[in-house]
Design a protein around this motif. Structure first.
Motif, PDB file in Angstrom:
ATOM      1  N   THR A 649       0.831  -1.210   0.000  1.00  0.00           N
ATOM      2  CA  THR A 649       0.000   0.000   0.000  1.00  0.00           C
ATOM      3  C   THR A 649       0.859   1.252   0.000  1.00  0.00           C
ATOM      4  O   THR A 649       0.634   2.188  -0.773  1.00  0.00           O
ATOM      5  CB  THR A 649      -0.937   0.006   1.215  1.00  0.00           C
ATOM      6  OG1 THR A 649      -1.753  -1.174   1.187  1.00  0.00           O
ATOM      7  CG2 THR A 649      -1.827   1.231   1.194  1.00  0.00           C
ATOM      8  N   ASP A 650       1.871   1.258   0.871  1.00  0.00           N
ATOM      9  CA  ASP A 650       2.763   2.419   0.919  1.00  0.00           C
ATOM     10  C   ASP A 650       3.579   2.545  -0.359  1.00  0.00           C
ATOM     11  O   ASP A 650       3.839   3.655  -0.833  1.00  0.00           O
ATOM     12  CB  ASP A 650       3.704   2.307   2.124  1.00  0.00           C
ATOM     13  CG  ASP A 650       2.971   2.420   3.448  1.00  0.00           C
ATOM     14  OD1 ASP A 650       1.854   2.972   3.454  1.00  0.00           O
ATOM     15  OD2 ASP A 650       3.501   1.946   4.473  1.00  0.00           O
ATOM     16  N   ALA A 651       3.985   1.405  -0.917  1.00  0.00           N
ATOM     17  CA  ALA A 651       4.764   1.442  -2.158  1.00  0.00           C
ATOM     18  C   ALA A 651       3.932   2.022  -3.295  1.00  0.00           C
ATOM     19  O   ALA A 651       4.434   2.830  -4.098  1.00  0.00           O
ATOM     20  CB  ALA A 651       5.227   0.041  -2.520  1.00  0.00           C
ATOM     21  N   ARG A 652       2.676   1.623  -3.361  1.00  0.00           N
ATOM     22  CA  ARG A 652       1.812   2.162  -4.418  1.00  0.00           C
ATOM     23  C   ARG A 652       1.632   3.670  -4.257  1.00  0.00           C
ATOM     24  O   ARG A 652       1.684   4.424  -5.233  1.00  0.00           O
ATOM     25  CB  ARG A 652       0.451   1.469  -4.374  1.00  0.00           C
ATOM     26  CG  ARG A 652      -0.480   1.892  -5.494  1.00  0.00           C
ATOM     27  CD  ARG A 652      -1.883   1.330  -5.317  1.00  0.00           C
ATOM     28  NE  ARG A 652      -2.702   1.593  -6.481  1.00  0.00           N
ATOM     29  CZ  ARG A 652      -3.227   2.773  -6.795  1.00  0.00           C
ATOM     30  NH1 ARG A 652      -3.039   3.811  -5.997  1.00  0.00           N
ATOM     31  NH2 ARG A 652      -3.946   2.913  -7.892  1.00  0.00           N
ATOM     32  N   GLU A 653       1.445   4.110  -3.007  1.00  0.00           N
ATOM     33  CA  GLU A 653       1.260   5.544  -2.767  1.00  0.00           C
ATOM     34  C   GLU A 653       2.481   6.339  -3.210  1.00  0.00           C
ATOM     35  O   GLU A 653       2.379   7.397  -3.833  1.00  0.00           O
ATOM     36  CB  GLU A 653       0.977   5.766  -1.281  1.00  0.00           C
ATOM     37  CG  GLU A 653       0.695   7.213  -0.884  1.00  0.00           C
ATOM     38  CD  GLU A 653       1.937   7.955  -0.428  1.00  0.00           C
ATOM     39  OE1 GLU A 653       1.972   9.194  -0.529  1.00  0.00           O
ATOM     40  OE2 GLU A 653       2.881   7.273   0.024  1.00  0.00           O
ATOM     41  N   ARG A 654       3.688   5.829  -2.920  1.00  0.00           N
ATOM     42  CA  ARG A 654       4.909   6.534  -3.322  1.00  0.00           C
ATOM     43  C   ARG A 654       5.054   6.552  -4.846  1.00  0.00           C
ATOM     44  O   ARG A 654       5.457   7.569  -5.422  1.00  0.00           O
ATOM     45  CB  ARG A 654       6.141   5.865  -2.709  1.00  0.00           C
ATOM     46  CG  ARG A 654       6.230   5.899  -1.208  1.00  0.00           C
ATOM     47  CD  ARG A 654       6.326   7.306  -0.645  1.00  0.00           C
ATOM     48  NE  ARG A 654       6.902   7.348   0.681  1.00  0.00           N
ATOM     49  CZ  ARG A 654       6.330   6.922   1.786  1.00  0.00           C
ATOM     50  NH1 ARG A 654       5.110   6.406   1.739  1.00  0.00           N
ATOM     51  NH2 ARG A 654       6.930   7.016   2.963  1.00  0.00           N
ATOM     52  N   ALA A 655       4.729   5.451  -5.490  1.00  0.00           N
ATOM     53  CA  ALA A 655       4.865   5.394  -6.951  1.00  0.00           C
ATOM     54  C   ALA A 655       3.916   6.376  -7.632  1.00  0.00           C
ATOM     55  O   ALA A 655       4.286   7.051  -8.603  1.00  0.00           O
ATOM     56  CB  ALA A 655       4.599   3.975  -7.440  1.00  0.00           C
ATOM     57  N   VAL A 656       2.696   6.463  -7.117  1.00  0.00           N
ATOM     58  CA  VAL A 656       1.727   7.402  -7.684  1.00  0.00           C
ATOM     59  C   VAL A 656       2.205   8.832  -7.469  1.00  0.00           C
ATOM     60  O   VAL A 656       2.143   9.679  -8.372  1.00  0.00           O
ATOM     61  CB  VAL A 656       0.335   7.179  -7.058  1.00  0.00           C
ATOM     62  CG1 VAL A 656      -0.619   8.289  -7.450  1.00  0.00           C
ATOM     63  CG2 VAL A 656      -0.218   5.822  -7.477  1.00  0.00           C
ATOM     64  N   ARG A 657       2.689   9.128  -6.274  1.00  0.00           N
ATOM     65  CA  ARG A 657       3.191  10.480  -5.988  1.00  0.00           C
ATOM     66  C   ARG A 657       4.377  10.825  -6.867  1.00  0.00           C
ATOM     67  O   ARG A 657       4.523  11.967  -7.323  1.00  0.00           O
ATOM     68  CB  ARG A 657       3.591  10.586  -4.520  1.00  0.00           C
ATOM     69  CG  ARG A 657       2.437  10.834  -3.556  1.00  0.00           C
ATOM     70  CD  ARG A 657       2.944  10.884  -2.126  1.00  0.00           C
ATOM     71  NE  ARG A 657       3.917  11.960  -1.923  1.00  0.00           N
ATOM     72  CZ  ARG A 657       4.706  12.049  -0.849  1.00  0.00           C
ATOM     73  NH1 ARG A 657       4.621  11.136   0.111  1.00  0.00           N
ATOM     74  NH2 ARG A 657       5.553  13.043  -0.725  1.00  0.00           N
ATOM     75  N   ALA A 658       5.236   9.848  -7.111  1.00  0.00           N
ATOM     76  CA  ALA A 658       6.425  10.106  -7.926  1.00  0.00           C
ATOM     77  C   ALA A 658       6.044  10.579  -9.323  1.00  0.00           C
ATOM     78  O   ALA A 658       6.627  11.543  -9.846  1.00  0.00           O
ATOM     79  CB  ALA A 658       7.287   8.849  -8.005  1.00  0.00           C
TER      80      ALA A 658
END
Length: 960
Positions: A649-658
């Motif tokens: 979940t956190d990884a997806r959030e960071r990828a989207v933000r990137a």
């Protein structure tokens, strides 16, 4: 009804009452333009018309007031006694009491008023005395109320007549009321002589927010939102004329008084208000207009002394001009400085200023501010506003401003300064090349593709290999492949020329190593280069030097190539990556070097302990610097680390933000790869839908093409098209193999194909692919990759070998940072061995439950709890901390920084970060905020005099 004018009208009513009793007076209404002087004057006339004239004790009824009005204007100042005619002619023509009022000394007044108004005959002293007698005769029967608007524009004859009249009114039933505009030249002494005899001077104030709200309701028909009212008040400063003009404009444009439209209102400049302000300025002396232009050019917070110097005025004229602007409410104080009152004033002055004058003033302002030591960016603001060619000091000032903008975290503003400087640099000059390189160094933070184009333009203009090498090293290595490939030949040619270039040996070595690293990265798809990576690493020795930035960059490039090709085992690249990070400071600048490639190396080797803390520091620095690309790359690095930890979940959030921070069109190669890997692991293929078509289609980046083909395979699998999915997975394996990506963790095509084939029932093909993938994972040696491969093989082969393979996988994953894979394997193991080994299954389930909670895998945790049975799982048992971990955790909970802890214990900061990461995992907390409470709950806060742990429990920096 007038708003906030009760006090003024009360004074006027009292003056009317006293005049009716024979004690006349002069009432002057003074104030800046638009404050409502005319409205107050008109209201005095209304009060006079409705004045109660009932009988008083012992006397006859008081006479009714006789209201006479006149409006002075600049165009009529040459018309002798023109304002006097406006006041008295209507009374004379009415016929009532005319004969009696015009008798005796007043007789010449009738002849004057009933004569030809266009007659060139000048008024005489006799005429003036007759007009005075006429008004005196009127006061015998009525109470004359003379209202004169804009008295300062009255002709000289009228002013003389009024000057004599006001001397008599204190003993007559006569009231004179007049308005005078502050700041107008004609209103200043000795221009309006009668004003000096005023008994009452009224100063209507600007309206407050409550009155603004009432006017909004009156003019727009509905109450205004608080934000809308506040914006209207700020824009007009409560000036009634300005406010009414603004609300009329809102009404004509259909703007409702709601908060959502407040920002739109702040930009409105009603045409009627603009015309009024223009006329007001045109009537001022030249010095006032010069000061206004200087204020317009200098902007808010202008120093009065600089205003005077820019306007070319001495101190006296400067102060006079500023005083008039303040009296006209066109300028307002701002501490010790000044600024123009509102947007309309800015626009009026701007429209009235010729382009040549505007350029001259901006250049002069830049020179003055630079001489006075103002900030570089304030100087540059004036240079940006100029449209003439710049040279010399002006170009230097723009470059200094760009440096200042970069330091405060505004790279896009810095680029504006440098682009302006480029306009006036000779097109085929070395100076232009230097400026292009400086511009590229700024643009790479938000537009890396544009930066590459500017470096390309600069290369042919640079004089030697040394300058070209510096320019090429400005480019961000993780920029999209298409832009970097275009400079591959230039990099190789420059690398060949460097040995012969004149420069200090240390600098030559640095440039050579950094260029070699970039050339190596560009050639990573070349099989010969891939094969040479291991040899080159071996040539650097068992413990390559790390003190030199160039050494670290080259080592990063070689380690990355060895990782993707799996030519070295995970244990070796893990050690290399760890040493690189120990020597590299955590900052945003690493994004523009080869260092971001260390993260995928560490992730693939399953060695991410302490890496999130390092990246958190780098992200904070990137946010402070304001670079979008830096933030995007660091977020992508964090996404990869979180993916390796199983925190999907956190990884997806960071990828989207990137991708959101940089924008898909300017996303780095690392961001694109991270998005593809997160999409694969989470099976959320929508993550790559945001990528532009040129990225999602077939292009020169074979690695990204292979990863996206794998994503298409997952997408086909979700559409229940397993055959198509297998085809995509095998195509991806072929593409990635050609690109040299043979690492089973970074390119798990065989894993996905075997998994899908098993579900299709093609057991033989699935087992072959699974066995091959397991062999590759064993050769690579990373715990996470090997654990997943063992679990897959257990699923594909099934039968009696499954428990053995799953036990091996669980054992391997005990040292892995991939919590999700570990929790999943333990759950599978428990399900398989439960029929024969209940105790082993329960232990596996409990551990699976705790690990799943730690990484946020709610589905696995729920399944483990279900298998354990109701009430079997309480508060998860936290892991036992080592003595070193406990010491570090206690110091961190007390608020000490990582560096302070490292200095106190005599270890590296990296070692502290590793211990803290273990503490977070064992204590089931996400970071420092929850660490103190977790330690307290576990009873791990020892006494202050507790003995320190043995020195050997924490590895000192550099220890073997």
């Amino acid at each position: 009804m007038l708003l906030e004018r009760q006090n003024e009208l009360k004074v006027a009513a009292e003056a009317l009452r006293r005049a009716a009793h024979g004690n006349g007076s002069l009432v002057v209404i003074s104030g800046p333009p638009g404050v409502g002087k005319s409205a107050v004057l008109s209201e005095i006339g209304e009060l006079a018309g409705h004045l109660s004239n009932g009988p008083t004790t012992g006397s006859a009824a008081l006479p009714r007031p006789l209201v006479m009005r006149a409006y002075a204007a600049p165009a009529e100042r040459s018309f002798a006694l023109g304002v006097t005619r406006q006041l008295l002619e209507p009374v004379v023509k009415s016929g009532t009491f005319v004969t009696r009022w015009g008798s005796g000394p007043a007789r010449p007044a009738l002849a004057f008023l009933q004569g030809d108004p266009e007659s060139p005959r000048q008024h005489t002293a006799t005429t003036v005395r007759a007009l005075l007698s006429l008004v005196e005769n009127m006061s015998q029967d009525r109470t004359p109320v003379l209202l004169v608007d804009d008295l300062h524009w009255a002709d000289e004859g009228t002013l003389d007549w009024l000057d004599q009249l006001v001397q008599q009114v204190p003993h007559r039933r006569i009231l004179v009321a007049a308005t005078v505009c502050e700041g107008e030249p004609a209103a200043e002494p000795p221009g309006v002589r009668p004003v000096a005899a005023a008994e009452h001077t009224l100063f209507p104030a600007l309206l407050g927010p409550a009155s603004v709200d009432a006017l909004i309701l009156q003019r727009l028909g509905v109450p205004g939102d608080a934000e809308f009212t506040a914006v209207c008040h700020d824009a007009t400063r409560g000036n009634p004329l300005h406010l009414v003009s603004l609300l009329q404009e809102c009404r004509s444009r259909g703007i409702a008084p709601v908060a959502d439209r407040a920002s739109e209102v702040a930009t409105l400049v009603p045409p009627a208000l603009r015309r009024r302000l223009m006329l007001s300025l045109q009537e001022q002396p030249p010095s006032v207009l010069a000061v206004a232009r200087a204020l317009q050019v200098l902007g808010d917070g202008a120093d009065p002394q600089v205003v005077g110097e820019l306007a070319g005025l001495d101190r006296v004229d400067r102060e006079a001009g500023l005083w008039r602007l303040r009296r006209l409410t066109l300028a307002v104080p701002e501490g010790k400085a000044l600024r123009l009152a509102h947007r309309a004033v800015h626009q009026v002055i701007e429209d009235a200023m010729p382009p040549g004058e505007r350029n001259r003033l901006h250049l002069r302002a830049a020179a003055l501010l630079r001489y006075r030591g103002s900030t570089p960016e304030r100087v540059a603001g004036h240079l940006l506003a100029s449209t003439v060619a710049l040279e010399g000091d002006s170009l230097v000032a723009l470059r200094h401003a760009a440096e200042a903008a970069v330091l405060r975290g505004a790279p896009e503003t810095a680029a504006r300064y440098l682009r302006r400087a480029l306009l006036d640099v000779p097109p085929h000059s070395e100076a232009r090349a230097v400026l292009l390189v400086e511009l590229a160094a700024v643009e790479r933070s938000f537009a890396p593709s544009v930066a590459v184009r500017h470096i390309t333009q600069a290369l042919s203009l640079l004089p030697d290999a040394r300058a070209r090498a510096r320019a090429l090293l400005t480019i961000t290595p993780t920029a999209t492949g298409a832009t970097l490939l275009s400079l591959g030949d230039a990099m190789r040619q420059t690398a060949r020329e460097l040995p012969a270039a004149e420069m200090p040996p240390d600098e030559r070595r640095l440039l050579e190593l950094r260029l070699e690293a970039r050339v190596h990265l560009l050639c990573e798809l070349d099989p010969s280069v891939i094969a040479s990576a291991a040899e080159r690493l071996a040539g650097l020795g068992g413990r390559p030097a790390m003190t030199h930035p160039g050494q670290r960059e080259l080592l990063t490039a070689l380690t990355y190539t060895a990782t993707v090709s799996a030519t070295l085992p995970a244990s070796e690249v893990r050690a290399l990556a760890g040493r690189i990070l120990e020597h590299e400071p955590a900052c945003a600048a690493h994004v523009h070097t080869m260092l971001p490639l260390v993260v995928p190396v560490a992730v693939t080797a399953d060695s991410v302990t302490g890496l999130m803390s390092w990246l958190d520091t780098a992200l904070a620095d990137a946010e402070r610097r304001g670079g979008r690309l830096e933030q995007s790359v660091v977020l992508s690095e964090q996404a990869l680390v979180l993916l390796a930890q199983g925190r999907l979940t956190d990884a997806r959030e960071r990828a989207v933000r990137a991708l959101a921070v940089s924008g898909p069109e300017e996303a780095s190669t690392l961001s694109l790869i991270a998005s593809a890997m997160v999409a694969l692991r989470t099976r959320e293929v929508d993550l790559v839908e945001a990528l532009p078509e040129r990225v999602r289609g077939v292009h020169e980046n074979c690695v990204l093409a292979g990863l996206l083909t794998m994503v298409r395979g997952v997408q086909a699998e979700r559409r229940h098209e397993p055959a198509m999915a297998v085809e995509h997975f095998l195509d991806a394996e072929y593409v990635l193999d050609r690109a040299g990506w043979r690492n089973p963790v970074m390119a798990p095509s065989a894993y996905w194909a075997a998994r899908t084939l098993h579900r299709m029932g093609e057991s033989e093909r699935a087992e072959q692919l699974s066995e091959r993938h397991l062999e590759q994972a064993r050769a690579w040696g990373a715990p996470s990759g090997l654990g997943r491969a063992l679990a897959l093989h257990a699923t594909v082969t099934g039968g009696s070998s499954a428990p053995r393979l799953l036990r091996e996988a669980a054992g391997v994953l005990e040292t892995s940072g991939d919590l999700l894979t570990r929790a999943s394997v333990l759950l599978r193991l428990a399900e398989v061995v439960a029929p024969r080994h209940a105790a082993e299954a329960e232990a596996a389930l409990r551990t699976s439950y705790e690990v799943a909670l730690e990484c946020g895998a709610a589905r696995i945790a729920a399944r483990a709890q279900e298998l354990l049975g109701p009430g079997a799982v309480g508060v998860p048992t936290r892991g036992r901390l080592t003595s070193a971990e406990r010491m570090v955790a206690q110091m961190a909970a007390e608020g000490l920084t990582n560096q302070v802890i490292a200095d106190a214990l005599g270890v590296s900061r990296r070692a502290v970060e590793k211990h803290l990461t273990n503490c977070y995992r064992k204590m089931s907390t996400s970071g420092r905020p929850g660490l103190a409470s977790a330690l307290e709950a576990a009873g791990l806060f020892g006494p202050a005099d507790a003995p320190a742990p043995p020195a050997e429990t924490i590895r000192p920096q550099g220890a073997a």
